[in-house]
Write a protein that holds these residues in place. Structure first.
Motif, short mmCIF file in Angstrom:
data_model
loop_
_atom_site.label_atom_id
_atom_site.label_comp_id
_atom_site.label_asym_id
_atom_site.label_seq_id
_atom_site.Cartn_x
_atom_site.Cartn_y
_atom_site.Cartn_z
N ASP A 130 0.79 -1.23 0.00
CA ASP A 130 0.00 0.00 0.00
C ASP A 130 0.82 1.28 0.00
OD1 ASP A 130 -2.30 -1.52 0.06
OD2 ASP A 130 -2.49 -1.43 2.24
N ASP A 131 2.11 1.19 0.33
CA ASP A 131 2.88 2.40 0.57
C ASP A 131 4.10 2.55 -0.32
OD1 ASP A 131 1.34 3.15 3.09
OD2 ASP A 131 2.10 1.17 3.61
N GLY A 132 4.44 1.53 -1.09
CA GLY A 132 5.56 1.64 -2.01
C GLY A 132 6.84 1.04 -1.48
N PHE A 133 7.97 1.61 -1.93
CA PHE A 133 9.29 1.05 -1.64
C PHE A 133 10.10 1.96 -0.72
CE2 PHE A 133 8.20 -0.89 -5.78
CZ PHE A 133 8.24 -2.22 -5.38
N PHE A 134 10.90 1.29 0.14
CA PHE A 134 11.71 1.99 1.13
C PHE A 134 13.11 1.40 1.14
CE2 PHE A 134 7.33 2.31 2.35
CZ PHE A 134 7.17 3.59 2.87
N GLN A 150 11.84 6.74 1.79
CA GLN A 150 10.90 6.24 0.80
C GLN A 150 11.45 6.45 -0.59
OE1 GLN A 150 6.82 7.83 0.69
NE2 GLN A 150 6.15 5.72 0.35
N VAL A 151 11.69 5.35 -1.28
CA VAL A 151 12.24 5.39 -2.63
C VAL A 151 11.18 5.77 -3.66
CG1 VAL A 151 13.40 4.02 -4.42
CG2 VAL A 151 13.98 3.68 -2.01
N TRP A 152 9.98 5.22 -3.48
CA TRP A 152 8.91 5.45 -4.45
C TRP A 152 7.58 5.17 -3.78
CZ3 TRP A 152 7.84 1.99 -9.34
CH2 TRP A 152 7.00 2.69 -10.23
N LYS A 153 6.69 6.15 -3.80
CA LYS A 153 5.35 5.97 -3.24
C LYS A 153 4.45 5.42 -4.34
CE LYS A 153 1.69 8.22 -0.58
NZ LYS A 153 1.69 7.13 0.42
N ILE A 154 4.05 4.18 -4.19
CA ILE A 154 3.30 3.48 -5.23
C ILE A 154 2.51 2.36 -4.56
CG2 ILE A 154 5.11 1.81 -5.75
CD1 ILE A 154 3.00 3.58 -8.43
N THR A 155 1.45 1.89 -5.18
CA THR A 155 0.70 0.75 -4.66
C THR A 155 0.72 -0.38 -5.69
OG1 THR A 155 -1.40 1.56 -5.58
CG2 THR A 155 -0.84 2.25 -3.34
N GLY A 156 0.56 -1.61 -5.18
CA GLY A 156 0.44 -2.76 -6.07
C GLY A 156 1.75 -3.32 -6.58
N TRP A 157 2.86 -3.02 -5.89
CA TRP A 157 4.18 -3.54 -6.27
C TRP A 157 4.77 -4.32 -5.11
CZ3 TRP A 157 7.39 -1.73 -10.68
CH2 TRP A 157 6.66 -0.96 -11.59
N ALA A 174 11.69 -4.85 -9.52
CA ALA A 174 10.51 -5.12 -8.70
C ALA A 174 9.37 -5.58 -9.60
CB ALA A 174 10.10 -3.87 -7.92
N THR A 175 8.35 -6.14 -8.97
CA THR A 175 7.17 -6.65 -9.68
C THR A 175 5.96 -5.75 -9.45
OG1 THR A 175 7.84 -8.98 -9.63
CG2 THR A 175 5.48 -8.54 -9.77
#
Length: 533
Positions: A130-134, A150-157, A174-175
């Motif tokens: 829900d929050d992305g990559f860290f 936080q490297v990238w705020k994204i959902t579904g990865w 990443a997927t």
């Protein structure tokens, strides 16, 4: 005839796997005779990655909603492991849903990540759905780790890894497991270049390098000048290990299946790390993707290179690996490491084995208010009714992993002198599928022993003493029995036998709880926690 011979070999391998898996809790880890038996860690060490730095081996394991997050393991021989720390101190830097006042992220939180060593530092990257990559980095794997970035705020990865090429260029893989309208597919694996500090992606470099059903568990390696992309995917037989190789990261890629699986027999080993030893032998440290009540346990599999491909496990006639349940130890180390469970709370900090269920309320627990004791102050669970609260919504529950071995016993000595009306305190086993507790309940000025199973209470004797001993005992099948003592010597069983369970991709947890359904009042002191397995 060849087909019959292959079938017979597979049949024998399945029989061997069935026998060994059925016995694995009796025999696991280092056998002290130069061999080991899988799993090497018979508990919930899921979503593993592992590396070698010099003569030391390091691994990380996902922790989801438990705090501190992303556990770090250390070994000298790949068989015996110890916990040396965690990467994330404060889960609220990821999301407020991971705090004690929300507790709204079961099955979420810290998912799979990668640990790497380059530029004289350890680097850990991970994602949440829900929050992305860290990411964070440290000069020592034991920490301290840099504040989470936080490297990238994204959902579904999910299932990311970093990679440092020979020229120092950083990459990130990443997927995206959600449906992509551009490709009309799910589980697209993306490759990015990163900025030199490793904190930001160059999004314009985005390239999809693979897509298949359930393709996740990404790792990038460069071995002998060849790039290898490790991942797993779902085939008809189950989730299997896959790898593709290329002379350039831009491809073209050749692809190969690394192992066969049987979900019932070998529990689908798949997520992990490929490691080369100083003697040039290779191993794969992995979790079993199909979990049982203990969670997703960890095994060590030998790797054989066949025609330039790292085949995991015993190589079959078709050139694809199978599960190996016992083997010769990779290294004979004189340093004896192990997972510690017991704690007398005399240290100024909690041992690495401990993780809170969600980020704790810091002012409501202490190791200094009564030296040599863990003090837990009670407060209301979320959505408590005033007569009953759920352990799944009670903050400041202190936990550790439940081991799956032949015999397991946890005993705590707890002082209840300062309990207040509405307070519950004691010992618990829980997952999101089911939970049990054995402890003391105070109602008015009276205290009673009480056992709870999924919200239903069984009330026992009135407790007049200020100290009580509580015990939990379970076997290799996860059959648990609680007992209590007023002297610390003779223990009396209470309630029946219950089955430990797993839920939301997490194994059973043993824990200490204290909450009050009426308000913020009362406290207990835990003198010690003794864990024998």
């Amino acid at each position: 005839m060849k087909a019959i011979r292959i079938f017979f070999i597979l049949f024998l391998l399945q029989l061997q796997a069935l026998f060994l898996y059925g016995q694995f809790s009796e025999r696991w880890g280092d056998q002290k005779n130069g061999t080991y038996v899988n799993p090497v860690l018979p508990a919930d060490y899921s979503d593993l990655d592992a590396i070698r730095v010099g003569a030391d081996y390091y691994a990380i394991s996902s922790t989801m909603q438990f705090s501190p997050g992303m556990v770090v393991l250390h070994s000298r021989d790949l068989v015996n492991w110890e916990i040396i720390g965690h990467v994330v101190k404060d889960l609220t830097t990821i999301s407020p849903e991971l705090n004690w006042n929300r507790m709204n992220a079961y099955g979420k939180g810290i998912w799979a990540g990668s640990i790497r060593y380059y530029k004289n530092r350890f680097w850990v990257y991970f994602g949440t759905p829900d929050d992305g990559f860290f990411m964070s980095s440290a000069s020592s794997a034991a920490g301290p780790w840099e504040p989470l970035h936080q490297v990238w705020k994204i959902t579904g990865w999910d299932d990311c890894s970093s990679f440092c090429d020979d020229d120092g260029q950083l990459y990130f893989i990443a997927t995206n497991f959600e449906f992509d309208r551009k490709t009309n597919k799910q589980y697209n694996i993306h490759l990015f270049r990163m900025r030199p500090d490793g904190k930001n992606l160059i999004t314009s470099s985005d390239t999809i390098i693979h897509q298949s059903k359930g393709s996740e568990a990404n790792k990038l390696y460069k071995i002998g000048g060849v790039y290898f992309h490790y991942f797993s995917e779902v085939k008809e037989e189950g989730r299997v290990m896959m790898i593709e190789r290329a002379k350039k990261l831009t491809g073209p890629w050749e692809i190969r299946q690394l192992n066969h699986v049987n979900a019932k027999l070998d529990k689908e080993p798949n997520q992990g790390g490929l490691i080369q030893l100083p003697n040039r032998k290779w191993y794969f440290f992995t979790h079993h993707g199909t979990g049982d009540w203990e969670g997703r346990a960890a095994s060590l599999l030998p790797v054989q290179w066949v025609d330039g491909w790292p085949i995991v496990g015993a190589v079959g006639e078709d050139g694809i690996g199978r599960m190996v349940w016992s083997a010769t130890k990779p290294i004979n180390s004189k340093k004896h490491l192990g997972i510690k469970g017991s704690d007398d709370f005399s240290s100024p900090s909690l041992g690495g084995q401990w993780e809170w269920n969600y980020q704790p309320r810091s002012e409501k627990w202490s190791l200094t208010q009564r030296p040599g004791h863990l003090r837990l102050h009670a407060f209301k669970p979320i959505n408590s009714s005033g007569t009953r609260g759920s352990i799944l919504m009670a903050g400041n529950t202190l936990t550790q992993r439940s081991m799956r071995t032949r015999a397991n016993t946890v005993t705590i000595k707890i002082n209840i002198d300062h309990m207040a009306d509405g307070e519950y305190a004691g010992l618990t086993h829980f997952s999101t599928a089911s939970y049990t507790t054995l402890g003391v309940r105070q109602s008015g000025n009276e205290r009673h022993l009480v056992y709870e199973y999924n919200g239903k209470d069984t009330v026992g004797a009135r407790i007049t003493a200020n100290t009580i001993w509580l015990r939990s005992t379970w076997d290799i099948h996860g059959k648990n029995t609680y007992s209590f003592s007023m002297t610390g010597r003779a223990f009396v069983p209470f309630a029946g036998v219950t089955q430990l369970t797993w839920g939301s991709y997490r194994g059973d947890r043993i824990g200490i709880y204290n909450y009050n359904v009426l308000g913020d009042k009362g406290f207990v002191d835990i003198d010690w926690f003794r864990y024998r397995y």
